[in-house]
Motif scaffolding. Structure first.
Motif, PDB file in Angstrom:
ATOM      1  N   VAL A  90       0.998  -1.541  -0.241  1.00 17.03           N
ATOM      2  CA  VAL A  90       0.091  -0.183  -0.538  1.00 17.03           C
ATOM      3  C   VAL A  90       0.979   1.110   0.056  1.00 17.03           C
ATOM      4  CG1 VAL A  90      -2.242   0.965   0.812  1.00 17.03           C
ATOM      5  CG2 VAL A  90      -1.810  -1.164   1.243  1.00 17.03           C
ATOM      6  N   ARG A  92       0.734   4.142   0.187  1.00 19.75           N
ATOM      7  CA  ARG A  92       0.651   5.911   0.779  1.00 19.75           C
ATOM      8  C   ARG A  92       0.909   5.165   2.319  1.00 19.75           C
ATOM      9  NH1 ARG A  92      -0.461  10.951  -0.997  1.00 19.75           N
ATOM     10  NH2 ARG A  92      -1.527  10.901   1.094  1.00 19.75           N
ATOM     11  N   LEU A  93       1.242   4.259   2.708  1.00 18.86           N
ATOM     12  CA  LEU A  93       1.568   3.396   4.185  1.00 18.86           C
ATOM     13  C   LEU A  93       2.968   3.592   4.226  1.00 18.86           C
ATOM     14  CD1 LEU A  93      -1.793   1.458   4.861  1.00 18.86           C
ATOM     15  CD2 LEU A  93      -1.256   3.579   4.977  1.00 18.86           C
ATOM     16  N   ILE A 101       0.245  -4.815   8.051  1.00 13.84           N
ATOM     17  CA  ILE A 101      -1.305  -5.370   7.537  1.00 13.84           C
ATOM     18  C   ILE A 101      -0.852  -6.692   7.172  1.00 13.84           C
ATOM     19  CG2 ILE A 101      -1.676  -5.845   5.785  1.00 13.84           C
ATOM     20  CD1 ILE A 101      -1.400  -3.001   5.123  1.00 13.84           C
ATOM     21  N   GLY A 102       0.395  -7.666   7.510  1.00 15.38           N
ATOM     22  CA  GLY A 102      -0.345  -9.696   7.804  1.00 15.38           C
ATOM     23  C   GLY A 102      -0.656  -9.927   9.327  1.00 15.38           C
ATOM     24  N   LEU A 104      -3.620  -7.862  10.846  1.00 12.18           N
ATOM     25  CA  LEU A 104      -5.262  -8.172  10.075  1.00 12.18           C
ATOM     26  C   LEU A 104      -6.121  -8.966  10.893  1.00 12.18           C
ATOM     27  CD1 LEU A 104      -5.213  -5.422   7.151  1.00 12.18           C
ATOM     28  CD2 LEU A 104      -5.439  -4.384   9.759  1.00 12.18           C
ATOM     29  N   TYR A 105      -5.606  -9.933  10.265  1.00 12.37           N
ATOM     30  CA  TYR A 105      -6.537 -11.440  10.269  1.00 12.37           C
ATOM     31  C   TYR A 105      -6.815 -11.830  11.981  1.00 12.37           C
ATOM     32  CZ  TYR A 105      -8.631 -15.981  10.709  1.00 12.37           C
ATOM     33  OH  TYR A 105      -9.625 -17.140  10.928  1.00 12.37           O
ATOM     34  N   ARG A 107      -6.714  -9.275  13.956  1.00 11.89           N
ATOM     35  CA  ARG A 107      -7.771  -8.444  14.681  1.00 11.89           C
ATOM     36  C   ARG A 107      -8.948  -7.813  14.849  1.00 11.89           C
ATOM     37  NH1 ARG A 107      -3.567  -8.302  16.746  1.00 11.89           N
ATOM     38  NH2 ARG A 107      -4.417  -8.894  18.386  1.00 11.89           N
ATOM     39  N   ALA A 108      -9.022  -6.912  15.760  1.00  6.39           N
ATOM     40  CA  ALA A 108     -11.149  -6.779  16.166  1.00  6.39           C
ATOM     41  C   ALA A 108     -10.768  -5.863  14.502  1.00  6.39           C
ATOM     42  CB  ALA A 108     -11.330  -7.171  18.184  1.00  6.39           C
ATOM     43  N   TRP A 109     -12.097  -5.766  14.869  1.00  5.07           N
ATOM     44  CA  TRP A 109     -12.966  -4.800  13.781  1.00  5.07           C
ATOM     45  C   TRP A 109     -12.135  -2.997  14.634  1.00  5.07           C
ATOM     46  CZ3 TRP A 109     -15.836  -0.846  14.918  1.00  5.07           C
ATOM     47  CH2 TRP A 109     -16.643  -0.708  16.483  1.00  5.07           C
ATOM     48  N   SER A 112      -8.961  -2.852  13.820  1.00  2.50           N
ATOM     49  CA  SER A 112      -8.813  -2.844  12.341  1.00  2.50           C
ATOM     50  C   SER A 112      -8.963  -0.935  11.866  1.00  2.50           C
ATOM     51  CB  SER A 112      -9.255  -3.330  11.813  1.00  2.50           C
ATOM     52  OG  SER A 112      -9.163  -4.315  12.227  1.00  2.50           O
ATOM     53  N   LEU A 113     -10.329  -0.268  12.830  1.00  2.00           N
ATOM     54  CA  LEU A 113     -10.672   0.965  12.415  1.00  2.00           C
ATOM     55  C   LEU A 113      -9.465   2.401  12.009  1.00  2.00           C
ATOM     56  CD1 LEU A 113     -13.639   2.263  11.014  1.00  2.00           C
ATOM     57  CD2 LEU A 113     -13.736   1.993  13.168  1.00  2.00           C
ATOM     58  N   TYR A 115      -6.856   2.291  13.846  1.00  2.00           N
ATOM     59  CA  TYR A 115      -4.979   1.240  13.439  1.00  2.00           C
ATOM     60  C   TYR A 115      -4.255   0.970  14.410  1.00  2.00           C
ATOM     61  CZ  TYR A 115      -4.807   2.826   8.648  1.00  2.00           C
ATOM     62  OH  TYR A 115      -5.444   3.124   7.159  1.00  2.00           O
ATOM     63  N   PHE A 117      -2.106  -1.757  16.823  1.00  2.00           N
ATOM     64  CA  PHE A 117      -1.665  -2.847  17.253  1.00  2.00           C
ATOM     65  C   PHE A 117      -1.170  -3.131  18.579  1.00  2.00           C
ATOM     66  CE2 PHE A 117      -2.081  -2.143  12.211  1.00  2.00           C
ATOM     67  CZ  PHE A 117      -2.706  -2.480  12.084  1.00  2.00           C
TER      68      PHE A 117
END
Lengths: 262, 267
Positions: A90, A92-93, A101-102, A104-105, A107-109, A112-113, A115, A117
């Motif tokens: 991505v 721009r990140l 991002i690896g 993310l699976y 992490r809760a919603w 993620s919303l 950012y 971690f």
């Protein structure tokens, strides 16, 4: 021990193009396997089928003895690292976020919303960054990195998934020869030291000979060779079948690839 | 063999303009020609009215009514507040609507079509018509203005957002999906960051547009500087009118420069 079992898997696209004829293969745990073939042979399709980026027209795929279905697709994807020819970060990140991002699976919603971690994810990311030798670039924007560096970030992103297998779709096709070899060495190291199975598609014979434990030759959607690099080296006619076109002539890339390999 | 030897050629197979382009050009010219009389575009009439226009401009060159400045400031502030409030509210509404109305981020084709139609409906009538509707519903003042402007702006902003989202690099989205991410994670970690520059540009364009739109809806009694403008015009109060027009010009220009600066930093 077999990690991936592909039974009678085929893929025909909506436009009628048959990218992969019914194929049965077993990929063993801890091996560095190269899928070798000219452009358009079906290498990418095969890899993309393995993490559900494409759905097979027939057959079934087992990953660590679990069948890949639409229901468990996300769960299995989280265990499979994938790297691409054009890195696909991505842009721009920053590097750190791209690596996270690896995770993310897991992490809760709401995490993620916003950012968010946890520390253990950052620890993993720092470890992965050190592993690909990019610690000092952690806070740079991904688009500011060179091609080789971007591919390392992609590898780090795959590493933080703590995968059992890394699928590498033409990982060095967009890189210069020296960087390409570095990236291949890194993948080999990850395979041998960390015990991660690597399944990479390549069109360069030289790199395949240099790095692969096992080479699967594929041409026009069919497996035409399956064996070790030594076997392929001895049976040069097998090498030709990998690069043979429908009309019997050899793909332009063949002579160049073989010359480079020798 | 070419019949004519020209020095210049267009970069097409036979060196001439593509036929489709010529047809398009002719169609536009034909449409312009046939509609000019319908909407009474009459060059003679325009030419004849030049004198009156100059007369109006001459009236504006007068001593400004300085004592009017505090009222003007208050009214201008009201217009700006309406514009900012509407843009912010629209932004909040447009993000989810835009995501639902973009092919690549909409969770389902039906949701996509419903959102697209809803957005068309919101844009179907201009702000001033919605303002009239809301004025008759909730009475005079800034509230109906805010409602009307938010409504129409959301229709526009969400449509442009959706289009920005649709052109996001699909490979970045795919690579995030390949890690096992869900829809929300794809949106927050791939789609929104990649579409960000376009979203910011749109946001600033809409603020710019809304300052002017907030002026216009003031004309129907929906608060702000527009009402002052129309009253001064009707009462031939040129010393006020001049100040009002100048202040609108100034504000729009300043906003333009500010957004330019901000955009440069962000993108």
């Amino acid at each position: 021990m077999s990690l991936i079992q592909i039974s009678q898997v085929s893929k025909q696209y909506e436009n009628g193009f048959r990218a992969l004829h019914p194929t049965t293969l077993t990929i063993n745990s801890g091996e560095f396997t190269v899928i070798l073939g000219p452009s358009g042979a079906g290498k990418s399709t095969l890899l993309r089928l393995l993490n559900g980026l494409e759905t097979p027209s027939s057959g079934q795929i087992l990953i660590a003895n679990r069948q890949l279905t639409l229901e468990n697709q996300r769960r299995l994807r989280a265990e499979i690292g994938m790297i691409f020819q054009e890195f696909n970060l991505v842009s721009r990140l920053n590097v750190m976020t791209n690596i996270l991002i690896g995770r993310l699976y897991h992490r809760a919603w709401w995490e993620s919303l916003f950012y968010l971690f946890p520390k253990k994810d950052y620890d993993l990311a720092h470890w992965a960054l050190a592993r690909v030798d990019l610690t000092e670039k952690a806070w740079n924007r991904a688009s500011k990195l060179s091609g080789g560096q971007q591919q390392r970030v992609a590898i780090a992103r795959a590493l933080v998934q703590q995968p059992s297998v890394i699928l590498a779709d033409e990982p060095v096709a967009s890189l210069d020869p020296i960087t390409a070899e570095e990236i291949m060495k890194l993948l080999l190291e990850i395979c041998k030291n960390d015990g991660v199975t690597v399944l990479a598609s390549l069109h360069q014979v030289g790199l395949a000979f240099q790095f692969a434990d096992r080479i699967i030759g594929i041409n026009r959607g069919q497996v035409v060779f399956d064996g070790t690099a030594e076997q392929l080296w001895i049976e040069q006619d097998k090498l030709q079948t990998i690069y043979r076109r429908e009309d019997g002539s050899l793909d332009e890339s063949f002579n160049m690839e073989v010359a480079l390999a020798q | 063999m070419r019949a004519l030897t020209w020095k210049w050629h267009w970069p097409s197979r036979n060196g001439s303009l593509p036929l489709s382009f010529i047809i398009l050009l002719l169609t536009i010219l034909l449409m312009l020609g046939s509609t000019a009389s319908l909407v009474e575009v009459d060059l003679v009439r325009i030419f004849k009215s030049t004198g009156k226009l100059l007369g109006f401009a001459q009236q504006l060159i007068t001593i400004p009514e300085w004592s009017y400045l505090p009222t003007l400031g208050t009214k201008m502030l009201e217009t700006l507040e309406i514009a900012f409030l509407c843009t912010t509210l629209s932004l909040i509404l447009s993000l989810p609507l835009g995501l639902l109305a973009a092919r690549n981020s909409s969770p389902h084709l039906i949701v996509y079509h419903i959102s697209r139609n809803l957005l068309s409906l919101m844009r179907a009538l201009p702000e001033i018509v919605w303002a009239l509707v809301f004025v008759s519903a909730v009475g005079l003042g800034p509230l109906p203005g805010v409602m009307a402007l938010t409504f129409v702006t959301t229709g526009f902003m969400a449509k442009i957002f959706a289009e920005s989202i649709e052109v996001v690099n699909s490979k970045a989205i795919e690579s995030v999906a390949a890690t096992g991410s869900n829809w929300l994670q794809l949106v927050t970690f791939a789609i929104l960051p990649e579409a960000f520059p376009d979203l910011i540009s749109t946001f600033f364009y809409i603020i710019d547009h809304n300052v002017r739109a907030a002026t216009i809806i003031g004309l129907v009694g929906a608060g702000g500087i527009g009402y002052e403008l129309v009253m001064s015009l009707r009462l031939f109060n040129y010393s006020r009118l001049m100040l009002i027009m100048l202040s609108i010009y100034l504000i729009v220009t300043i906003l333009d420069r500010l957004s330019d600066q901000f955009r440069k930093r962000v993108i």
